[in-house]
Design an enzyme around this catalytic site. Structure first.
Site, short mmCIF file in Angstrom:
data_model
loop_
_atom_site.label_atom_id
_atom_site.label_comp_id
_atom_site.label_asym_id
_atom_site.label_seq_id
_atom_site.Cartn_x
_atom_site.Cartn_y
_atom_site.Cartn_z
N HIS A 122 0.95 -1.05 -0.01
CA HIS A 122 0.09 -0.15 0.01
C HIS A 122 0.78 1.11 -0.09
O HIS A 122 0.66 2.30 -0.79
CB HIS A 122 -0.98 -0.07 1.08
CG HIS A 122 -1.80 1.38 1.47
ND1 HIS A 122 -2.62 1.97 0.57
CD2 HIS A 122 -1.29 2.31 2.45
CE1 HIS A 122 -2.91 2.93 0.94
NE2 HIS A 122 -2.31 3.09 2.09
N ASP B 44 2.41 1.78 -3.40
CA ASP B 44 1.37 2.39 -4.45
C ASP B 44 1.12 3.71 -3.96
O ASP B 44 1.18 4.57 -5.01
CB ASP B 44 0.05 1.52 -3.94
CG ASP B 44 -1.23 1.91 -5.01
OD1 ASP B 44 -0.70 1.82 -6.44
OD2 ASP B 44 -2.11 2.24 -4.59
#
Length: 114
Positions: A82, A85
């Site tokens: 995460h 990203d």
């Protein structure tokens, strides 16, 4: 025990990336707000801050990747995925924000110089 320590390290790196990237996003938003308010100096300062935050976040990510590339076992973490990203997304936002600032300044100068 070792696995818990490794997970703690990965989580710490992920949080560092998220915080620094988030700070970069905030700085870029402030830069865009500043240019639209006519404060070119503050805009440039905030873009510089955004880029510095991104360097910090990218360095944290690169250090983790380098550890794995050198053969060290790195535990998989959804949080790190995460964070990476988020880092990529905010990097794109900064790139586009810089283009928007340039475009805004160009259009503004054309309107003022009519």
């Amino acid at each position: 025990m070792e696995e818990n320590r490794q997970l703690d390290e990965v989580v710490a790196v992920a949080m560092e990336i998220l915080v620094d990237a988030g700070d970069a996003r905030t700085c870029m938003k402030e830069a865009l707000d500043a240019v639209m308010a006519g404060d070119s100096e503050l805009c440039d300062e905030k873009v510089k801050e955004a880029k510095a935050c991104m360097v910090k976040a990218h360095t944290a990510q690169t250090n983790m990747i380098s550890r794995e590339a050198s053969g060290e076992s790195v535990i998989y973490s959804m949080l790190l995925t995460h964070a990476q990203d988020t880092l990529m997304t905010i990097n794109s936002e900064i790139h586009l924000g810089e283009k928007m600032i340039k475009m805004y300044r160009t259009l503004e100068s054309k309107i003022v110089n009519r």
